[in-house]
Design an enzyme around this catalytic site. Structure first.
Site, short mmCIF file in Angstrom:
data_model
loop_
_atom_site.label_atom_id
_atom_site.label_comp_id
_atom_site.label_asym_id
_atom_site.label_seq_id
_atom_site.Cartn_x
_atom_site.Cartn_y
_atom_site.Cartn_z
CB THR A 1 -1.13 -0.16 1.50
OG1 THR A 1 -1.68 -1.15 1.22
CG2 THR A 1 -1.98 1.20 1.50
CD GLU A 2 -1.33 5.25 -0.53
OE1 GLU A 2 -0.66 5.93 -1.49
OE2 GLU A 2 -2.58 5.29 -0.66
CG LEU A 3 4.90 2.48 -3.98
CD1 LEU A 3 6.03 3.36 -5.13
CD2 LEU A 3 4.72 1.33 -4.48
#
Lengths: 442, 415
Positions: free
Chosen positions: B143-145
């Site tokens: 998630t979201e890197l």
């Protein structure tokens, strides 16, 4: 800054209201904050305000003009405030006018003056039955016009470039002084008849307000909320109406008082005049709903006003009388003390041109819920906002603030930071800009 | 030599409905609003973009290749509200030129709070991708890197992925370039792909900015920048939100025309090609290891967690949510579990962000609430209700008599 240099040459004839320590609401706070900041910008201000009829007979009423008040405070304070207000000259006019007067409160006041005079003159057999005296008129409307002619008389001996009048009772004086001197008039709208009376406007008051706005070169509104009322309800062209937001006077002292032991009960605060405009019944209805879902809460209503008794009754009717406390009117240190006790401040105003009290609450580290029908909601981001009529949502937000410490903490931290950016100095600068615009020959 | 590696993130949260302390039902989500947003974004972005990319893949006969990461919560919504989008994704999958990455089903921050929950969600997502597209994700994207060394180790230990992708943040790379394949610190097998944020953001954020010195950005100009990597890089990783195409950058900015011409322009240079993340991983050996002791992400200029964990409300909400894990799982009710997992979607915490709130920037654009405070209050009201549901599921230990059963139930209610 060039602006300040120029400001130093501008002289203002200001028709204002109460000065500390006699402040009964935002109008006085605004006049004081603005004047102090103008003074610091080097603007010369002649500050004219009504002075209580100080009859030699009245003994229990002791009101002072600011200059007298200053003399009475400690010597350290005197030098400080005299330096602060070095460019301000005070002039008072004997008059029973006071901030937030209504025809009704005015009549009561005059009756009180007459009674006192009668009592003390019975021995000397004097007569005070007439409806007029040298220092008051028979009703509020005649009084504002009597005040106007007194102000014109006073203005003859003064030198100034612009006339600045605060709220409707000073508009006839502002118009008179402006016409007699040929100097431009600026009227400052802290509230309109629509804020105070809803749709049941007093036509005479409305007419005086509108005439003041029409005759003024510039109209200052304390918010866009009020600006749009000025344009739509009074028919004033928009290019004449400027918005100048109020500021907040910093306490200056970080509250270093030792934190007292936390009470089990949370306190939700209403602080302001208990009048239709301030929405006390919405506060109580929301309180009822909050108490349906939580128990350890007290609701404090600090202030007085014509709906005070109705509010006490309503609290009883809702069955929450034991959870609602009425403190009556508070000032000075008591205000600070009540803020320090509060966990949350709620301003459910039905119509609030600006609303300085939430800024003071934030300055005292109290998170706030404000009505969307307020000018201050235009400048505060870190506040919870509700429609004044939406008691369900108001209660929902009150409950959340009381239940979740991290919500309180975040609101407080950001709010306190945000409020520091709202300074009277910026308000004064903006007023100065408005003055300058009125002085540019068209 | 550089390969251009496109990966598009496709996600829509299930937004909560207005839920007050007085509400007492299990309808937490705003079906109407979620459907409307899903359809709107489908029409502006997903449908036209899918069709365009499908056409490009066919046109270039396999030489244009891309990757997607589709969240489970998005796929569920597409199935319900925009099935035609789902069928275009099927068509893309069938070209053989499209790779699907692995991630948490609910687009969550679970890695930071519960490894067990994280692993369960990744597995659930993998199963969904297998079901829908007949592919098993081999490259993982959190998630979201969001990334640190521990994530690299965990992904390697899970054994089902060959690589992990994250942000090519300056402070982790130093002088090194994101245009190579690396290995996460401590890992032996899996590799690491880093986003070239400069070139990615030229498309995702700066494309329509008229203040930008490079405006207007053409496919030709962009290809020259890619060509410039030739000789000093193996792969140019362009990672961005799919909504860039048509939703963040509206159609009238020319974003679709840009994308339509880009493959042709890139392929004009004989050394260039397109590769999917798995193909990049298979083609190049790691140049070295990358050490990420502190958590990074692709958000804002800080590239850290402050968009989701920057204030006391956010950390309180997340903490309270994950504190429930045991109770939720003990309740053994699939609806409760699903609601709890939907509340984990990172967007709920992003809405509570007070960073930049006063400036009204990109955060506001994605935010269905008037303020971060409103979103926190709403979330906590829902969570409070969910908690009560869980509690009511807890069976009293042994009930000898009705009176004792009542007492046991009372004890079970959390304070």
């Amino acid at each position: 800054m060039g602006l300040i240099d120029e400001g130093a040459r501008i002289r203002v004839f200001m028709l204002g209201w109460e000065f500390p320590p006699f402040i009964s609401g935002g109008l006085g706070t605004a006049c004081y904050g603005l004047t102090k900041a103008l003074d610091q910008l080097g603007v010369k201000v002649t500050f004219v305000l009504p002075k209580m009829v100080e009859s030699q007979y009245a003994t229990h009423v002791k009101l002072l003009t600011p200059i007298e008040a200053r003399k009475r405070t400690s010597s350290k304070r005197v030098t400080q405030s005299e330096r602060e207000l070095a460019n301000v000259k005070f002039r008072s006019i004997l008059s029973p006018l006071e901030a937030y007067a209504t025809p009704h409160t005015y009549d009561e006041k005059v009756a009180e003056i007459l009674r006192l005079r009668r009592e003390s003159t019975t021995t000397t057999n004097g007569s005070c039955e007439a409806g007029e005296g040298p220092d008051y008129a028979g009703d509020l409307y005649r009084e504002v016009h009597r005040y106007a002619s007194m102000a014109m008389e006073l203005a003859k001996g003064e030198e100034f470039d612009v006339v600045h009048a605060h709220d409707w009772m000073t508009y006839p004086a502002g118009i008179g002084v402006s016409m007699a001197s040929g100097k431009p008039l600026v009227v400052h709208i802290h509230s309109t008849e629509f804020d105070r009376s809803g749709e049941h406007v007093n036509q005479m008051v409305y007419d005086i307000e509108r005439e003041g706005m029409q005759r003024a070169s510039k109209v200052i509104a304390v918010s866009h909320f009020t600006r749009s009322v000025v344009i739509s309800r009074y028919g004033i062209p928009g290019d004449k109406v400027e918005v100048v937001y109020n500021g907040v006077e910093r306490n200056g002292t970080w509250s270093t008082a030792p934190v007292t032991i936390r009470r089990e009960e949370k306190i939700v605060l209403f602080l302001g005049r208990i009048t239709m405009q301030k929405g006390p019944e919405y506060f109580l209805q929301a309180a009822k709903k909050v108490l349906d879902v939580m128990d350890n809460v007290k609701f404090v209503m600090a202030g007085s006003g014509d709906l005070m008794y109705r509010s006490i009754e309503l609290a009883a009717q809702l069955g929450i009388g034991h959870k609602v406390l009425f403190t009556g009117f508070l000032r000075g240190d008591d205000v600070r003390r009540i803020f320090r006790m509060a966990d949350l401040y709620v301003m459910p105003s039905v119509s609030e041109p600006f609303g300085i009290a939430p800024l003071e609450a934030l300055d005292n580290d109290v998170p706030v819920i404000i009505s969307k029908q307020s000018g201050v909601s235009e400048v505060l981001k870190h506040a919870l906002k509700v429609d004044f009529w939406d008691i369900n949502e108001m209660a929902n937000k009150i409950a959340a603030v009381l239940k979740y410490p991290s919500l309180r903490m975040t609101l407080r931290n950001h709010g306190n930071f945000e409020v520091r950016k709202l300074r009277w100095r910026d308000a004064a600068r903006n007023c100065l800009r408005v003055y300058q615009e009125t002085l540019v020959p068209v | 030599m550089p390969s251009v590696c496109f990966y598009f993130q496709v996600h829509q949260p299930t937004r909560l409905r207005h839920y007050t302390v007085f509400d007492n039902d299990e309808r937490y989500f705003d079906e109407g609003k979620n459907a409307a947003i899903c359809k709107k974004v489908a029409n502006k972005c997903y449908l036209p973009a899918n069709r365009m990319l499908l056409k490009l893949i066919q046109q270039h006969q396999g030489r244009f290749r891309i990757a997607y990461s589709l969240t489970g919560v998005l796929l569920e919504q597409l199935e319900r509200h925009s099935p035609e989008v789902l069928s275009t994704f099927h068509a893309l999958a069938e070209t053989g030129c499209v790779e699907f990455l692995g991630e948490t089903y609910y687009h969550t921050l679970s890695f930071l709070y519960s490894r067990q929950e994280f692993v369960e969600q990744v597995k659930k997502h993998t199963e969904l991708i297998q079901d829908l597209f007949g592919q098993t994700p081999k490259v993982f994207r959190n998630t979201e890197l969001i990334y640190n060394n521990d994530l690299g180790l965990l992904i390697e230990a899970m054994g089902c992925f060959d690589a992990v992708v994250t942000e090519g943040a300056d402070h982790i790379l130093g002088y090194r370039s994101p245009n190579f394949v690396y290995q996460p610190k401590g890992c032996r097998r899996i590799k690491m792909l880093l986003k070239n944020y400069s070139l990615s953001d030229d498309i995702a954020f700066r494309f329509s900015n008229r203040q930008w010195a490079q405006w207007p950005l053409t496919a030709e100009k962009f290809s020259q920048w890619v060509n410039a990597v030739n000789g000093c890089g193996q792969t140019v990783n362009l990672f961005m939100d799919y909504e860039t195409l048509g939703e963040h950058q509206w159609e009238d900015t020319g974003i679709f025309d840009f994308m339509r011409h880009l493959p042709g322009e890139i392929l004009k240079h004989p050394d260039n090609n397109f590769k999917t993340p798995s193909e990049v991983v298979a083609s190049y050996e790691p140049l070295g290891t990358v050490d990420v002791p502190h958590v990074i992400s692709w958000a804002d200029t800080e590239r850290d967690l402050s968009a989701w964990l920057g204030n006391p409300m956010q950390s309180n909400a997340l903490h309270e949510l994950y504190r429930l894990e045991k109770k939720i799982k003990r309740a053994n009710d699939p609806r409760i579990l699903d609601d709890w997992r939907r509340l984990q979607t990172s967007d709920h915490f992003y809405y509570m962000c007070t960073k930049y709130f006063a400036d009204g920037d990109v955060h506001k654009y994605f935010n269905p609430y008037d303020s971060p405070y409103d979103s926190y209050i709403n979330f906590m009201n829902v969570l409070d209700h969910l908690q009560r549901r869980c509690a009511s599921h807890q069976t009293p230990i042994v009930a000898h008599s009705p009176a004792q059963a009542g007492a046991a139930a009372r004890v079970a209610v959390p304070v």
